[in-house]
Motif scaffolding. Structure first.
Motif, PDB file in Angstrom:
ATOM      1  N   ILE A 104       0.815  -0.137 -14.025  1.00  0.00           N
ATOM      2  CA  ILE A 104       1.759   0.499 -12.850  1.00  0.00           C
ATOM      3  C   ILE A 104       0.864  -0.290 -11.251  1.00  0.00           C
ATOM      4  N   ALA A 105      -0.450  -0.227 -11.549  1.00  0.00           N
ATOM      5  CA  ALA A 105      -0.962  -0.851 -10.269  1.00  0.00           C
ATOM      6  C   ALA A 105      -0.649  -2.168  -9.962  1.00  0.00           C
ATOM      7  N   VAL A 108       3.211  -2.697  -8.669  1.00  0.00           N
ATOM      8  CA  VAL A 108       3.597  -2.168  -7.528  1.00  0.00           C
ATOM      9  C   VAL A 108       2.925  -2.931  -6.558  1.00  0.00           C
ATOM     10  N   ASP A 255       5.633   5.213 -15.756  1.00  0.00           N
ATOM     11  CA  ASP A 255       5.958   4.212 -14.765  1.00  0.00           C
ATOM     12  C   ASP A 255       5.356   4.765 -13.481  1.00  0.00           C
ATOM     13  N   TYR A 256       5.583   4.508 -12.380  1.00  0.00           N
ATOM     14  CA  TYR A 256       5.097   4.688 -11.041  1.00  0.00           C
ATOM     15  C   TYR A 256       5.625   6.295 -10.630  1.00  0.00           C
ATOM     16  N   GLU A 257       6.925   6.367 -11.020  1.00  0.00           N
ATOM     17  CA  GLU A 257       7.734   7.646 -10.313  1.00  0.00           C
ATOM     18  C   GLU A 257       6.996   8.800 -11.363  1.00  0.00           C
ATOM     19  N   GLU A 260       3.772   9.470  -9.171  1.00  0.00           N
ATOM     20  CA  GLU A 260       3.688   9.319  -7.709  1.00  0.00           C
ATOM     21  C   GLU A 260       3.293  10.709  -7.012  1.00  0.00           C
ATOM     22  N   VAL A 288      -1.526   4.343  -4.934  1.00  0.00           N
ATOM     23  CA  VAL A 288      -1.685   3.494  -6.293  1.00  0.00           C
ATOM     24  C   VAL A 288      -2.529   4.280  -7.066  1.00  0.00           C
TER      25      VAL A 288
END
Ligand SMILES: Nc1ncnc2c1ncn2[C@@H]1O[C@H](COP(=O)(O)OP(=O)(O)OP(=O)(O)O)[C@@H](O)[C@H]1O
Length: 360
Positions: A104-105, A108, A255-257, A260, A288
């Protein structure tokens, strides 16, 4: 009746020898100048006209291009001839070969930094805040970014345009204006600078507000990149990852979502970002999340460390080797799932187990 001071003044004003001394001084200067001119002419007459013209042109060209010539050998911020020192040299695909378990990091951050670097006229500096447990790669990723952008950092591990502050040292001195002045000076020197502030969760509440003028849209240093690093939100991220995985999601599919809200809401609950204007003014572009590292990632760290630092090759660095099994057994895992210290202790564990003599 003149006072003692007036007397002194009168003595100076009416010094009868003053004009004579002045005349002597002026004629001495004339003599020096005439001698200098004569020697220049003598030198010129001794040379042929081509040499003289050549030297005049060479010095003119040298003077005109002096900045560019300097930038050929010395790290420069504004090198218009090429992207020699600072460039968007982002081969992002190979980042995941150096940073394990942080899809992820890597994803993004690489996108945001890539577009910020490409933009000649960004609307504000890029501000990223990295959060996660200890030893999971927050410093490591910021170093990787610095290496891919600043050529000198890549070659030597340091650059005049990469600045790292450790919050615990800042908080001790507690001199906020010094920090602001220092950053101001560095960004004035180069607006394409990278500023990293580590351990922001150890800072006093609102401490980072001092940076607001550098970070918002009105900042004169819109090309700069700021990265904050901290452990806050670390356990929230870990718990959420465990929960998602227990509900059947594979780690790589998170994932990021999914993280978040967890990272954004918890990152600001302690340290320098707590109740900070940086949050209310929305200057942090992205929080992040860094995931906890599983056994296979720590094993990758062990292999990577043996290869890069100790220059070992197969079969010694075979992940199934006896040596690697010994190192892995000495590393602490929570519920047999995630490493308590990430990859932080890997290099010292290896040093303990390595024989003094190269096993090759
Ligand atoms: N995800 C990773 N991939 C590869 N190496 C890693 C990773 N995480 C940590 N390491 C290794 O462990 C060392 C320590 O990691 P790093 O300093 O990046 O941790 P951190 O997340 O910044 O921790 P802290 O919050 O304690 O500062 C790094 O120098 C690197 O060698």
């Amino acid at each position: 009746m003149p006072s003692p001071d007036d007397k002194q003044l009168m003595l100076v004003v009416y010094d009868p020898t003053r004009n004579q001394r002045r005349k002597k001084k002026i004629s001495f200067m004339y003599i020096i100048q005439i001698i200098a001119l004569i020697s220049i002419w003598a030198t010129i007459l001794a040379l042929d006209p081509f040499t003289i013209t050549g030297s005049i042109i060479a010095s003119g060209v040298g003077y005109y291009y002096k900045d560019k010539l300097t930038c050929m050998v010395k790290e420069c911020c504004h090198d218009h001839t090429s992207d020699k020192w600072i460039a968007n040299r982002m081969e992002w695909s190979d980042l995941s070969e150096e940073i394990f378990g942080q899809h992820i990091a890597v994803n993004v951050v690489s996108k945001l930094v890539h577009f910020h670097m490409k933009n000649e006229n960004p609307s504000k500096p890029l501000v990223l805040s990295f959060h996660g447990f200890t030893g999971v790669g927050k410093n490591h990723l910021s170093d990787m970014l610095a290496k891919r952008i600043y050529r000198q950092f890549n070659a030597t591990g340091a650059s005049n345009f990469v600045h790292k502050y450790v919050a615990t040292n800042l908080a001790k001195g507690n001199d906020l204006s010094m920090l602001a002045k220092d950053i101001h000076k560095k960004l004035d020197n180069c607006d394409r600078s990278l500023v990293i502030i580590d351990e922001i969760d150890k800072l006093p509440e609102k401490y980072l507000d001092i940076l607001l003028p550098f970070l918002e849209h009105a900042s004169p240093y819109k090309k700069s990149i700021f990265i904050f690093l901290g452990n806050s939100a670390g356990s929230n991220i870990n718990n959420k990852v465990v929960q998602l995985m227990h509900s059947g999601k594979s780690r790589e599919d998170i994932d990021y979502e999914d993280l978040e809200n967890i990272v954004t809401n918890n990152a600001i609950k302690m340290g320098g970002l707590k109740n900070s204007e940086l949050i209310t003014r929305g200057v942090v572009d992205l929080f992040v999340p860094f995931l906890p590292l599983a056994k296979r990632h720590v094993r990758q760290c062990v292999v990577d460390n043996l290869r890069r630092q100790h220059k070992f090759s197969d079969p010694f660095i075979d992940p199934g080797s006896e040596f690697i099994r010994k190192v892995m057994n000495s590393i602490e895992f929570k519920d047999d799932e995630f490493s308590v210290y990430g990859c932080r202790r890997v290099s010292s564990k290896i040093a303990i187990f390595l024989p003094r003599k190269n096993p090759h």
